[in-house]
Every structure is written in C-alpha cells, then in structure tokens.
Motif scaffolding. Structure first.
Motif, PDB file in Angstrom:
ATOM      1  N   PHE A   7       0.806  -1.220   0.000  1.00 23.41           N
ATOM      2  CA  PHE A   7       0.000   0.000   0.000  1.00 23.41           C
ATOM      3  C   PHE A   7       0.841   1.273   0.000  1.00 23.41           C
ATOM      4  O   PHE A   7       0.367   2.355   0.303  1.00 23.41           O
ATOM      5  CB  PHE A   7      -0.984   0.020   1.182  1.00 23.41           C
ATOM      6  CG  PHE A   7      -0.372  -0.175   2.541  1.00 23.41           C
ATOM      7  CD1 PHE A   7       0.113   0.887   3.274  1.00 23.41           C
ATOM      8  CD2 PHE A   7      -0.309  -1.456   3.102  1.00 23.41           C
ATOM      9  CE1 PHE A   7       0.648   0.695   4.524  1.00 23.41           C
ATOM     10  CE2 PHE A   7       0.233  -1.642   4.364  1.00 23.41           C
ATOM     11  CZ  PHE A   7       0.709  -0.570   5.079  1.00 23.41           C
ATOM     12  N   VAL A   8       2.083   1.147  -0.405  1.00 23.42           N
ATOM     13  CA  VAL A   8       2.940   2.319  -0.568  1.00 23.42           C
ATOM     14  C   VAL A   8       3.314   2.447  -2.038  1.00 23.42           C
ATOM     15  O   VAL A   8       3.657   1.476  -2.694  1.00 23.42           O
ATOM     16  CB  VAL A   8       4.210   2.206   0.305  1.00 23.42           C
ATOM     17  CG1 VAL A   8       5.166   3.351   0.011  1.00 23.42           C
ATOM     18  CG2 VAL A   8       3.832   2.189   1.764  1.00 23.42           C
ATOM     19  N   ARG A 152      -2.618  19.272   3.269  1.00 15.96           N
ATOM     20  CA  ARG A 152      -2.765  18.121   2.364  1.00 15.96           C
ATOM     21  C   ARG A 152      -2.592  16.796   3.112  1.00 15.96           C
ATOM     22  O   ARG A 152      -3.251  15.807   2.782  1.00 15.96           O
ATOM     23  CB  ARG A 152      -1.783  18.250   1.206  1.00 15.96           C
ATOM     24  CG  ARG A 152      -2.217  19.329   0.219  1.00 15.96           C
ATOM     25  CD  ARG A 152      -1.143  19.615  -0.839  1.00 15.96           C
ATOM     26  NE  ARG A 152      -1.648  20.568  -1.811  1.00 15.96           N
ATOM     27  CZ  ARG A 152      -1.672  21.899  -1.625  1.00 15.96           C
ATOM     28  NH1 ARG A 152      -1.212  22.406  -0.488  1.00 15.96           N
ATOM     29  NH2 ARG A 152      -2.156  22.696  -2.555  1.00 15.96           N
ATOM     30  N   ALA A 153      -1.727  16.784   4.113  1.00 16.74           N
ATOM     31  CA  ALA A 153      -1.617  15.577   4.937  1.00 16.74           C
ATOM     32  C   ALA A 153      -2.940  15.300   5.643  1.00 16.74           C
ATOM     33  O   ALA A 153      -3.368  14.137   5.759  1.00 16.74           O
ATOM     34  CB  ALA A 153      -0.495  15.742   5.957  1.00 16.74           C
ATOM     35  N   GLY A 154      -3.605  16.354   6.108  1.00 14.67           N
ATOM     36  CA  GLY A 154      -4.909  16.191   6.748  1.00 14.67           C
ATOM     37  C   GLY A 154      -5.953  15.669   5.793  1.00 14.67           C
ATOM     38  O   GLY A 154      -6.762  14.796   6.141  1.00 14.67           O
ATOM     39  N   MET A 155      -5.963  16.180   4.579  1.00 18.14           N
ATOM     40  CA  MET A 155      -6.929  15.699   3.587  1.00 18.14           C
ATOM     41  C   MET A 155      -6.687  14.233   3.263  1.00 18.14           C
ATOM     42  O   MET A 155      -7.633  13.442   3.139  1.00 18.14           O
ATOM     43  CB  MET A 155      -6.836  16.562   2.332  1.00 18.14           C
ATOM     44  CG  MET A 155      -7.264  18.006   2.561  1.00 18.14           C
ATOM     45  SD  MET A 155      -6.877  19.120   1.183  1.00 18.14           S
ATOM     46  CE  MET A 155      -8.102  18.596  -0.014  1.00 18.14           C
ATOM     47  N   ALA A 156      -5.416  13.845   3.128  1.00 19.55           N
ATOM     48  CA  ALA A 156      -5.092  12.451   2.844  1.00 19.55           C
ATOM     49  C   ALA A 156      -5.500  11.546   4.001  1.00 19.55           C
ATOM     50  O   ALA A 156      -6.030  10.438   3.787  1.00 19.55           O
ATOM     51  CB  ALA A 156      -3.596  12.304   2.559  1.00 19.55           C
ATOM     52  N   PRO A 242       7.751   4.674   5.707  1.00 15.31           N
ATOM     53  CA  PRO A 242       7.155   5.789   4.983  1.00 15.31           C
ATOM     54  C   PRO A 242       5.896   6.327   5.691  1.00 15.31           C
ATOM     55  O   PRO A 242       5.280   5.616   6.481  1.00 15.31           O
ATOM     56  CB  PRO A 242       6.779   5.164   3.660  1.00 15.31           C
ATOM     57  CG  PRO A 242       6.381   3.761   4.035  1.00 15.31           C
ATOM     58  CD  PRO A 242       7.272   3.371   5.200  1.00 15.31           C
ATOM     59  N   ALA A 243       5.531   7.563   5.367  1.00 16.56           N
ATOM     60  CA  ALA A 243       4.269   8.138   5.835  1.00 16.56           C
ATOM     61  C   ALA A 243       3.201   7.835   4.800  1.00 16.56           C
ATOM     62  O   ALA A 243       3.323   8.221   3.633  1.00 16.56           O
ATOM     63  CB  ALA A 243       4.410   9.643   6.014  1.00 16.56           C
ATOM     64  N   THR A 249      -0.663   4.653  -1.732  1.00 16.50           N
ATOM     65  CA  THR A 249      -1.118   4.587  -3.131  1.00 16.50           C
ATOM     66  C   THR A 249      -2.308   5.503  -3.401  1.00 16.50           C
ATOM     67  O   THR A 249      -2.522   5.925  -4.518  1.00 16.50           O
ATOM     68  CB  THR A 249      -1.492   3.141  -3.503  1.00 16.50           C
ATOM     69  OG1 THR A 249      -2.427   2.640  -2.528  1.00 16.50           O
ATOM     70  CG2 THR A 249      -0.266   2.250  -3.516  1.00 16.50           C
ATOM     71  N   GLY A 250      -3.092   5.825  -2.387  1.00 20.19           N
ATOM     72  CA  GLY A 250      -4.231   6.715  -2.593  1.00 20.19           C
ATOM     73  C   GLY A 250      -3.958   8.157  -2.246  1.00 20.19           C
ATOM     74  O   GLY A 250      -4.854   9.004  -2.319  1.00 20.19           O
ATOM     75  N   ALA A 251      -2.719   8.467  -1.876  1.00 22.25           N
ATOM     76  CA  ALA A 251      -2.414   9.817  -1.384  1.00 22.25           C
ATOM     77  C   ALA A 251      -2.119  10.816  -2.497  1.00 22.25           C
ATOM     78  O   ALA A 251      -2.290  12.021  -2.309  1.00 22.25           O
ATOM     79  CB  ALA A 251      -1.227   9.767  -0.423  1.00 22.25           C
ATOM     80  N   ALA A 252      -1.678  10.337  -3.641  1.00 19.78           N
ATOM     81  CA  ALA A 252      -1.144  11.227  -4.673  1.00 19.78           C
ATOM     82  C   ALA A 252      -2.127  12.323  -5.073  1.00 19.78           C
ATOM     83  O   ALA A 252      -1.733  13.467  -5.320  1.00 19.78           O
ATOM     84  CB  ALA A 252      -0.734  10.418  -5.895  1.00 19.78           C
TER      85      ALA A 252
END
Length: 458
Positions: A7-8, A152-156, A242-243, A249-252
């Motif tokens: 999942f990364v 953006r980290a919060g949205m992810a 990793p964070a 995979t869904g963060a981009a």
C-alpha cells in the motif's frame, strides 16, 4: 496484514514532489498574495497565543513543559514564547500550541475540519531563535510550507480512515516539514521525519472532545510535539518512513496541486474564540438582532438549524471555559445578550450570566439537510428569533464570517490581533509585534525584528 509495499507507492513521485517543495521553495516561487496572507495568519495566531498565556490551560502547559520537556543540549533548546524559560525545541512548540489551542480563536481550514497555524507559527518562532540571519521573506516561505503540507496531509488522512481525528494527527507533518527546511535536512531525512511524525501523531478522536469538552481541545500541542520530535530524531539517524499520507497509493491525488493551488489563501480567520462550527449561528443571530434592533429580553425562543456536527456541540449552560468554547446554544445566547464573544464571555462571570442562561433554556437545535450537504466545505446555519410580540425573524442561510465566503481584510485581522494582544502585553509591545510581523514581507527584512518581541514574559 498486508506488507508495507502493498500500500505504498513504489515510484516515489509524490514524495519527490513534496520534498522538493518543502526543502527548495523560495520566496520568489510563492505568489505575493500568499506571502502577504502568511504574514497576516502569523499575526492572527500570535494574538491568540498571547491572549491564551494567562489562561489556566496555558499556565499548566508551560509548567508541565518545564518539568517534562527540558533540554540538556543548548543547541536543541529554545525559550518558550511569551514566557522566556528555556526548554527543548519540542517543548517550546508544544507549550505554545497547547495554550493557543485552548483559546480556540486561531485560524482553520475547512476541508480538514481543523487547524494549521496553531503549530506552524510556533514552529517558525521557536526555530528562528537559532537563526538570527533568517530573512522575513524566507521565514514566510517556511510558514507557507507548513500550511501547504499540513493541510494536504490532513486531507489524505481524512480520506483514508474512518475516524475524525484531531488536527494533531496530521499537522505534525507540517511541523516536520518546516523543521527539515529550517534545519537543512536532506530529502532522506525528511522522509524519515514524515514517517515518525505520522506514526506518533495523536490519532485522538475529535468527537469525544466535542461530547465532553476539556483542555485536550484539538490535539495540536501533541501534534507539535510529535512533529518537532520527529525532525530531531530523524536528523539523529532514527528511522520511520514511509508516511502513508504522503506515500500511500491513494495519497497522490491530495498532493497533485502542491505549488499550484495555495491553501494558505483559504484559511479562515475566527472572530470569536469558540468552535468554528458555532460561528455561522452566532453570526446569523447577531445580524438579525442588529438589523431589527432586537434586545435579548424581546426574544421568546431561538431556533438554530445547522449541520449535524454543529448541533452536536455542548447544548446547555457550560460551567467551564472548555465547555463554553464547544457550545452552541450558549455561544449564540452570549452574543444576543452581550453583543460580543471574547474572553469575558467564556470565562468567570460570563459562565453564570442569568440572562444568557435564560436564553439557552429557550433555544431549540435542529439538524438541517441543507446545511449538512454543504459541510465540510462550508460552515452554514440559519436562525429564527421568535419574539415576545409574535414576530418571527428569519436569517436565511448564513455563512460564518472570516472564511472564503465572507473574508476579513487586513484591517479586520489587525484589529482582532490588537484586541487580543494589547490587554495582555500593552499597546506598545503589541504594536511593535504588529508592525514587525507585517514588515516581514519586505525585501531586506529579518525575522529577528519580530522574534525579539516574542520570548520575554508577559
């Protein structure tokens, strides 16, 4: 359980984008309106940090910091803001973020239902103590880095987990990014810091705090502590990548517009030191009363319709400041009776005003499908005032003031800062902070012109 590689994102494209932005962004890369807005956001946050200092939560946070988060290494120590005592870098940001969080008058970001400046402003002010040559524009670019990465980290995070976590769960990554930038970290060190900050960021459940308001507030003190600790650990060689909020995979999709869409511009400014969810009903009631010349003793009933999370705020008469800040009926009643909501209304005698208590008992709260559909992109409500003479005054749909729909200009933000800061610091010191902060946008300015006013005790 899946392996991490399942999942990364194995390509690392998003991490490269984020690292390049965090470590290499220059003031020239940032549009002038964004830099100017960053200075105003910093001024606004500093005002709340100043005003929150004498509050019980602020005093307790700083005393605990001295006991728990000191530093035996001068290179990793800093003075607590508006206090002066030397503690660790992590302790200094923890103390400032915790006390600011507990006044609850700082900026916020609608898509994440949370707050960024509460950690990024202390991070800049604390780290800059070791950087006497830091220019004003470079300092503001660093602050922009924190706003853009934390949001953006919060949205992810919100897009990938079921619980609604407090801001500390994700704003820790903004702190780590700013520390990496200001302390000269490599891309590899930043990656480890992100992983540590995300892993240890407090996954505290916000609705528990809404249901039983306390000094925990939005978890931002622990987010600041986790983010700064992560940066120092990573530069020492500690690993944590990793964070998932950056490399998952869904963060981009949440990072695709980094450096193109500037979230710094759409942070809202709070006119009142209470939960943002109560602001639209407060404004609706305030504007009805002003427009029609209504006083509180002319009101028979108050009907508030808003989104479900707002209606879940504390419904009764609060007996603590924390409950008052997470209240709905009380906040609206306080505005109708006192015509303002500041420190006096949410503490001391303000919690036992019989006229406010009477109006709280006459208030009905209703969830509205219309407002629910607009949340979280917007904070809306409508209010009916049923008068003793039989008239019913209706506000219609109302947006909270201070956000993108009803923004505050520079004059209003400066007025708010002086209103919170001057009673604590005096007009002269508050005015010096105001002028130095707004002056950071100028070429040739130094952050030290502001920083010299931030450590001395009040």
């Amino acid at each position: 359980m899946n392996k991490m590689t399942d999942f990364v994102d194995g390509q690392g494209a998003t991490l490269s984008r984020v690292a390049d932005f965090a470590l290499n962004l220059t003031p020239r890369d940032v549009p002038a309106p964004v830099i100017e807005r960053a200075a105003l956001l910093m001024l606004d946050t500093l005002g709340i940090c100043i005003a929150s200092g004498p509050m019980q939560a602020g005093v307790l946070a700083r005393e605990a910091t001295v006991k728990l988060y000191g530093s035996g290494d001068p290179d990793h120590g800093a003075q607590m803001l508006f206090d002066g005592r030397q503690v660790s870098l992590a302790g200094a940001v923890y103390a400032a973020a915790t006390q600011t969080d507990n006044l609850d008058g700082h900026d916020g970001f609608n898509p994440v239902k949370g707050h960024v400046g509460v950690v990024t402003v202390p991070t800049l002010a604390v780290l800059a103590q070791k950087m006497p040559g830091l220019s004003g524009p470079d300092a503001l670019a660093a602050l922009v880095t924190g706003y853009e990465i934390a949001g953006r980290a919060g949205m992810a995070l919100h897009a990938t987990v079921a619980d609604y976590h407090t801001s500390g769960a994700w704003n820790a990554l903004g702190v780590a990014a700013m520390a990496a930038r200001l302390r000269g970290h490599s891309r590899e060190t930043l990656r480890e810091a992100f992983g540590i900050a995300e892993f240890h960021g407090p996954r505290s459940q916000m609705m528990r705090e809404i249901a039983s308001p306390t000094m925990l507030h939005d978890g931002s003190g622990w987010g600041a502590l986790a983010g700064m600790s992560a940066a120092i650990l990573a530069e020492s060689g500690f690993t944590g990548a990793p964070a998932i909020t950056v490399e998952g995979t869904g963060a981009a999709t949440h990072w695709a517009d980094l450096g193109q869409v500037w979230q710094t511009l759409v942070q809202y400014i709070k006119p009142y030191p209470v939960c943002r969810w109560a602001h639209a009903p407060i404004d609706a009631a305030r504007e009805l009363a002003l427009e029609h010349g209504v006083t509180h003793d002319q009101i028979e009933n108050v009907i508030i319709r808003s989104f479900a999370n707002a209606i879940a705020l504390y419904p009764g008469m609060p007996d603590t400041t924390s409950k008052a800040q997470y209240s709905l009926a009380f906040s609206v009643a306080a505005m109708l009776v006192r015509r303002q909501i500041g420190l006096e209304q949410i503490a001391g005698d303000g919690l036992s005003d019989p006229a406010v208590a009477k109006l709280v008992a006459q208030t009905r709260l209703e969830v509205s499908d219309e407002h629910e559909a607009l949340f979280p992109a917007h904070r809306t409500a409508d209010v009916d005032l049923v008068l003793t003479d039989g008239r019913v005054l209706k506000s219609g749909l109302t947006h909270a003031r201070g956000g993108a729909e009803r923004p505050f200009g520079e004059a209003e933000i400066v007025e708010k800062f002086m209103g919170f800061a001057a009673p604590v610091l005096g007009d002269a010191r508050a005015g010096a902070i105001r002028d130095a902060c707004l002056g950071l946008t100028a070429d040739g300015s130094l952050f030290a012109s502001l920083g010299q006013h931030l450590a001395d005790p009040v």
